[in-house]
Design an enzyme around this catalytic site. Structure first.
Site, PDB file in Angstrom:
ATOM      1  N   ILE A 137      20.362  35.764  74.285  1.00 49.27           N
ATOM      2  CA  ILE A 137      20.735  36.843  75.196  1.00 49.27           C
ATOM      3  C   ILE A 137      22.067  37.450  74.772  1.00 49.27           C
ATOM      4  CG2 ILE A 137      21.063  37.507  77.606  1.00 49.27           C
ATOM      5  CD1 ILE A 137      18.358  36.182  77.129  1.00 49.27           C
ATOM      6  N   CYS A 138      22.102  38.782  74.579  1.00 50.67           N
ATOM      7  CA  CYS A 138      23.326  39.523  74.252  1.00 50.67           C
ATOM      8  C   CYS A 138      24.016  38.882  73.037  1.00 50.67           C
ATOM      9  CB  CYS A 138      24.237  39.575  75.477  1.00 50.67           C
ATOM     10  SG  CYS A 138      25.645  40.707  75.314  1.00 50.67           S
ATOM     11  N   GLN A 139      25.280  38.506  73.139  1.00 50.51           N
ATOM     12  CA  GLN A 139      25.961  37.845  72.035  1.00 50.51           C
ATOM     13  C   GLN A 139      25.222  36.581  71.619  1.00 50.51           C
ATOM     14  OE1 GLN A 139      29.501  35.707  73.073  1.00 50.51           O
ATOM     15  NE2 GLN A 139      30.528  36.152  71.133  1.00 50.51           N
ATOM     16  N   GLY A 170      22.105  36.346  71.502  1.00 52.66           N
ATOM     17  CA  GLY A 170      21.028  36.809  70.636  1.00 52.66           C
ATOM     18  C   GLY A 170      21.501  36.941  69.204  1.00 52.66           C
TER      19      GLY A 170
END
Length: 354
Positions: free
Chosen positions: A146-148, A150
């Protein structure tokens, strides 16, 4: 004379309505003893320094045979995926039969101010993957970033491809050569050395949070509090607001070396997409990402613009890859009605089919 007329009766009625709303809101605030978040049943199954791994109690008798390990960003808390019972993508995954493990990165202290990207990727994340693999006696697990988180998951998949069966990323910054997002424009000229140095090696989460709020100052620091007043007499809406505020301001501090490498090597030099990023003396080669990949982005994302995420699928050789776009914002990927009805189930279906 100037065409303006004053309606005394309407003004008095408006004042009375507002007074009643405030009194009702005061009563609601007094009745709220605690704002609960992340309430889906889970158990702590692994811990290492600040990092913890939670296993969510399956909701079906026979969950999917290959579990998923969720890697969230370092700058916020993972319970955004389980904010409340009716806004929990985790509950959707469990209902769809996934076996879910979640990394909680914890709250770094000054003991952790020397942690590097290698510590997080080759150390904590690799150990987390190995723990789940060994517990289930599997060679590889499903990794959801998720986000960073990811970005870290993509780096991990390139370095340890044999341990990742399927890779799923949501709102992941990947190509940093874009000016679509204000955060990306700021980071180009950011003197991260001075920022970390003045913070004695551990940048306060509150400082990061202030910067995020400045990306949309009126909406994030003004409008929402005006809307808050309108919600005071609605206890459920008030609780929703307080849960979100709890998450927004629950910002862990950041280890200096890790943050500096992320800013310099990615935001400023865009090394990942160029296959130039070095972690632990090895080049992160995107050509190693041959496992099935599902990449999801938010079309209205103000933190990670779509232009940063879209190039990922074209940069990897996987023959089973897909890019899904949704008309939501960064947070909407997890708490919107679309997240509950469409995004969560689509991820679960894609994983189970592989």
């Amino acid at each position: 004379m100037n065409g303006y007329s004053f309606d005394m009766q309407k003004s008095m009625q408006d004042a009375l309505t507002m007074n009643n709303k405030l009194m009702s809101g005061l009563q609601n605030m007094m009745e709220i003893q605690e704002v609960e978040v992340g309430m889906t049943p889970k158990e702590l199954v692994y811990s290492e320094d600040r990092m913890k791994i939670y296993h969510y109690i399956p909701e079906v008798s026979k969950p999917h045979s290959v579990p998923v390990l969720v890697c969230y960003a370092l700058v916020n808390k993972q319970y955004m995926l389980d904010l409340q019972e009716n806004r929990s993508i985790v509950k959707k995954w469990l209902a769809e039969g996934l076996d879910v493990y979640m990394i909680d990165w914890g709250y770094p202290t000054h003991v952790d101010k020397f942690l590097t990207m290698e510590d997080y990727v080759d150390g904590y994340l690799n150990n987390a993957v190995d723990f789940v693999r060994e517990k289930h006696k599997l060679g590889a697990v499903n990794l959801i970033g998720i986000c960073q988180g990811g970005t870290l998951s993509a780096i991990y998949a390139a370095l340890y491809p044999a341990k990742v069966k399927n890779l799923v990323t949501l709102v992941m910054p990947f190509d940093f050569d874009t000016t679509d997002g204000l955060l990306f424009r700021w980071s180009i000229g950011m003197d991260i050395d001075s920022m970390v140095g003045s913070a004695n090696g551990l940048l306060a989460g509150s400082s990061m949070n202030y910067g995020f709020n400045m990306l949309k100052p009126f909406q994030l620091s003004f409008d929402k509090y005006l809307n808050f007043i309108d919600q005071l007499d609605d206890k459920e809406a008030l609780l929703d607001f307080l849960r979100m505020e709890t998450w927004i301001y629950d910002s862990p501090d950041q280890a200096g070396p890790m943050l500096k490498k992320f800013i310099k090597d990615l935001y400023q030099q865009n090394k990942l997409i160029k296959n130039e990023l070095e972690v632990g003396g090895r080049i992160v080669n995107l050509k190693n990402i041959k496992m099935p990949v599902l990449c999801l982005l938010a079309q209205k994302d103000h933190l990670v613009p779509p232009a940063s995420t879209r190039p990922f699928v074209d940069s990897i050789p996987s023959k089973d890859k897909a890019l899904l776009e949704f008309p939501v914002g960064h947070i909407g990927m997890f708490v919107s009605s679309k997240a509950q009805k469409e995004i969560g189930p689509k991820i679960a279906k894609w994983v189970k089919e592989r």
